[in-house]
Design a protein around this motif. Structure first.
Motif, PDB file in Angstrom:
ATOM      1  N   LYS A 153       0.671  -1.253   0.049  1.00  0.00           N
ATOM      2  CA  LYS A 153      -0.038  -0.601  -0.259  1.00  0.00           C
ATOM      3  C   LYS A 153       1.128   1.502   0.082  1.00  0.00           C
ATOM      4  CE  LYS A 153      -3.535  -1.686   2.701  1.00  0.00           C
ATOM      5  NZ  LYS A 153      -4.491  -2.194   4.072  1.00  0.00           N
ATOM      6  N   THR A 154       1.848   1.086   0.761  1.00  0.00           N
ATOM      7  CA  THR A 154       3.021   2.323   0.559  1.00  0.00           C
ATOM      8  C   THR A 154       3.101   2.478  -0.471  1.00  0.00           C
ATOM      9  OG1 THR A 154       3.568   2.582   2.992  1.00  0.00           O
ATOM     10  CG2 THR A 154       5.108   3.045   2.009  1.00  0.00           C
ATOM     11  N   LEU A 155       4.114   1.248  -1.095  1.00  0.00           N
ATOM     12  CA  LEU A 155       4.241   1.259  -2.892  1.00  0.00           C
ATOM     13  C   LEU A 155       3.439   2.341  -3.445  1.00  0.00           C
ATOM     14  CD1 LEU A 155       6.170  -1.846  -2.442  1.00  0.00           C
ATOM     15  CD2 LEU A 155       7.736   0.413  -2.386  1.00  0.00           C
ATOM     16  N   LYS A 156       2.503   2.085  -3.678  1.00  0.00           N
ATOM     17  CA  LYS A 156       0.770   2.530  -4.359  1.00  0.00           C
ATOM     18  C   LYS A 156       1.010   4.168  -3.988  1.00  0.00           C
ATOM     19  CE  LYS A 156      -2.084   2.037  -7.187  1.00  0.00           C
ATOM     20  NZ  LYS A 156      -2.138   3.551  -8.169  1.00  0.00           N
ATOM     21  N   THR A 157       1.597   4.431  -2.761  1.00  0.00           N
ATOM     22  CA  THR A 157       0.818   5.518  -2.218  1.00  0.00           C
ATOM     23  C   THR A 157       1.744   6.439  -2.788  1.00  0.00           C
ATOM     24  OG1 THR A 157       0.020   5.020  -0.175  1.00  0.00           O
ATOM     25  CG2 THR A 157       0.818   7.158  -0.373  1.00  0.00           C
ATOM     26  N   LYS A 161       1.371   9.701  -5.473  1.00  0.00           N
ATOM     27  CA  LYS A 161       1.949  10.773  -5.294  1.00  0.00           C
ATOM     28  C   LYS A 161       2.910  11.250  -5.883  1.00  0.00           C
ATOM     29  CE  LYS A 161       0.968  10.615  -0.602  1.00  0.00           C
ATOM     30  NZ  LYS A 161      -0.537  11.851   0.637  1.00  0.00           N
ATOM     31  N   GLY A 162       3.274  11.055  -7.778  1.00  0.00           N
ATOM     32  CA  GLY A 162       4.538  11.259  -8.144  1.00  0.00           C
ATOM     33  C   GLY A 162       5.532  11.009  -8.078  1.00  0.00           C
ATOM     34  N   PHE A 163       6.120  10.178  -6.951  1.00  0.00           N
ATOM     35  CA  PHE A 163       7.288   9.980  -7.075  1.00  0.00           C
ATOM     36  C   PHE A 163       7.715   7.825  -7.529  1.00  0.00           C
ATOM     37  CE2 PHE A 163       6.043  12.649  -3.340  1.00  0.00           C
ATOM     38  CZ  PHE A 163       7.309  13.608  -3.471  1.00  0.00           C
ATOM     39  N   PHE A 168       5.636   0.560  -9.156  1.00  0.00           N
ATOM     40  CA  PHE A 168       6.999  -0.121  -9.154  1.00  0.00           C
ATOM     41  C   PHE A 168       6.681  -1.370  -9.033  1.00  0.00           C
ATOM     42  CE2 PHE A 168       6.550   3.983  -6.324  1.00  0.00           C
ATOM     43  CZ  PHE A 168       8.255   4.088  -6.599  1.00  0.00           C
ATOM     44  N   CYS A 169       5.322  -2.622  -9.833  1.00  0.00           N
ATOM     45  CA  CYS A 169       5.307  -2.936  -9.240  1.00  0.00           C
ATOM     46  C   CYS A 169       5.770  -3.950 -11.172  1.00  0.00           C
ATOM     47  CB  CYS A 169       3.256  -4.125 -10.006  1.00  0.00           C
ATOM     48  SG  CYS A 169       2.389  -2.659 -11.129  1.00  0.00           S
TER      49      CYS A 169
END
Length: 181
Positions: A153-157, A161-163, A168-169
């Motif tokens: 979930k943090t990776l999705k966030t 937010k454009g980071f 990442f998947c």
């Protein structure tokens, strides 16, 4: 979040990123058994060389299943006297950075079992190196009992937010059962 896929690691050499933690919920017959490792086909595995917790249990199970185990052991670990004594090959390193590079180089695919800060360090090392083109290897999050749900979930966030230059998947897959590895 990416869909779960059957990503059999048969015939490949995975780097195994487990924790040395003592949470019995995630080892001692509850994570991957010798039989499951045989079915998956870990003919050879690379891991951190520590003889405790899930790290030691996974190495033992791989050997009992007829596989070979390569331990990549940093100096500090050797100083503590907790290096597995049953390794087929030991590669000595000066530090954790060298250890992660060698584990990545010697493996075909990287499997992240439930783990702590060291496991997270290894995961992000692999993903960051892939993101700038050092390799095309992926991490497989073994997400038994939803262990990695919050991290995913943090990776999705971060993406939202454009980071992230790309999702990442791109650098990982998810497996919930041994059959999905």
């Amino acid at each position: 979040m990416p869909a779960k896929r059957n990503m059999r690691v048969v015939g490949q050499c995975p780097a195994i990123f487990p924790c040395i933690g003592q949470n019995k919920h995630f080892y001692g017959g509850k994570t991957m058994t010798v039989q499951e490792i045989q079915e998956i086909g870990f003919e050879k595995a690379v891991f951190g060389g520590y003889d405790m917790g899930l790290m030691g249990e996974t190495a033992k199970a791989t050997i009992l299943a007829g596989g070979k185990v390569i331990g990549v052991v940093p100096t500090k670990l050797e100083e503590k006297g907790r290096v597995c004594t049953f390794l087929d090959e030991v590669i000595h390193t000066h530090n954790l950075s060298e250890r992660k590079d060698i584990m990545t180089e010697k493996s075909d695919i990287l499997v992240a079992l439930p783990g702590g800060i060291g496991t997270l360090d290894e995961i992000f090392h692999v993903m960051a190196a892939a993101s700038i083109g050092y390799h095309r290897k992926k991490v497989i999050f073994y997400n038994e009992y939803g262990f990695y749900d919050e991290l995913l979930k943090t990776l999705k966030t971060l993406e939202d937010k454009g980071f992230a230059r790309q999702p990442f998947c791109t650098y990982y897959e998810i497996a919930i059962t041994p059959e999905e590895l």
